[in-house]
Design a protein around this motif. Structure first.
Motif, PDB file in Angstrom:
ATOM      1  N   UNK A  17       0.826  -1.200   0.000  1.00 14.89           N
ATOM      2  CA  UNK A  17       0.000   0.000   0.000  1.00 14.89           C
ATOM      3  C   UNK A  17       0.868   1.261   0.000  1.00 14.89           C
ATOM      4  N   UNK A  18       1.965   1.238   0.745  1.00 14.79           N
ATOM      5  CA  UNK A  18       2.853   2.408   0.766  1.00 14.79           C
ATOM      6  C   UNK A  18       3.629   2.566  -0.534  1.00 14.79           C
ATOM      7  N   UNK A  19       4.314   1.520  -0.922  1.00 13.06           N
ATOM      8  CA  UNK A  19       5.196   1.611  -2.090  1.00 13.06           C
ATOM      9  C   UNK A  19       4.438   1.538  -3.405  1.00 13.06           C
ATOM     10  N   UNK A  20       3.393   0.723  -3.436  1.00 10.94           N
ATOM     11  CA  UNK A  20       2.636   0.567  -4.679  1.00 10.94           C
ATOM     12  C   UNK A  20       1.955   1.840  -5.112  1.00 10.94           C
ATOM     13  N   UNK A  21       1.400   2.567  -4.135  1.00 12.97           N
ATOM     14  CA  UNK A  21       0.747   3.832  -4.476  1.00 12.97           C
ATOM     15  C   UNK A  21       1.711   4.834  -5.081  1.00 12.97           C
ATOM     16  N   UNK A  22       2.901   4.905  -4.493  1.00 17.35           N
ATOM     17  CA  UNK A  22       3.906   5.840  -5.023  1.00 17.35           C
ATOM     18  C   UNK A  22       4.413   5.393  -6.387  1.00 17.35           C
TER      19      UNK A  22
END
Length: 128
Positions: A17-22
């Motif tokens: 959720x953190x890295x995928x969104x970015x």
């Protein structure tokens, strides 16, 4: 093992959720697809680890024990019964160990996939 699989679910969801969104804000690239494929691999391994197993052996059936050792044609001595039960416990432990080993290997592979997944997201963010 279920607790570890639950922790893996949390870590995977948190990292993705953190890295995928970015990473996905820049569009889809090779590393994005790689990370998504690894995410699906982790999900499959988690399902494998959490699938209910009914092949574990932990207990004896009291009726079977009575039929085998007490109510038979010739009752068994206590020492013979203890020996037979000890051997049965050993066989049950060996059978359970095979299942635990498969689950342990699946957990190790899933953790490796998680590390590769994080790396793929970071490479996607960096635009490599």
């Amino acid at each position: 093992m279920s607790t570890r699989a639950g922790s893996l679910v949390f870590a995977t969801a948190f990292a993705n959720s953190l890295l995928g969104g970015a990473a996905l804000s820049n569009g889809l690239g090779l590393w994005d697809w790689t990370a998504v494929a690894l995410l699906f691999g982790i999900g499959g391994l988690i399902v494998f680890m959490l699938w209910p197993y009914h092949q574990y052996t932990f207990r004896f059936d009291p009726e079977e024990l009575l039929d085998q050792y007490v109510d038979g044609d010739r009752p068994t001595t206590m020492s013979a019964m203890r020996r037979a039960l000890a051997l049965r416990i050993k066989a049950d432990m060996a059978g359970n160990w095979r299942i635990i080993q498969r689950l342990r290997v699946a957990l190790q592979i899933a953790l490796l996939f998680l590390l590769l997944d994080i790396l793929a997201w970071l490479l996607a963010i960096a635009g490599v």
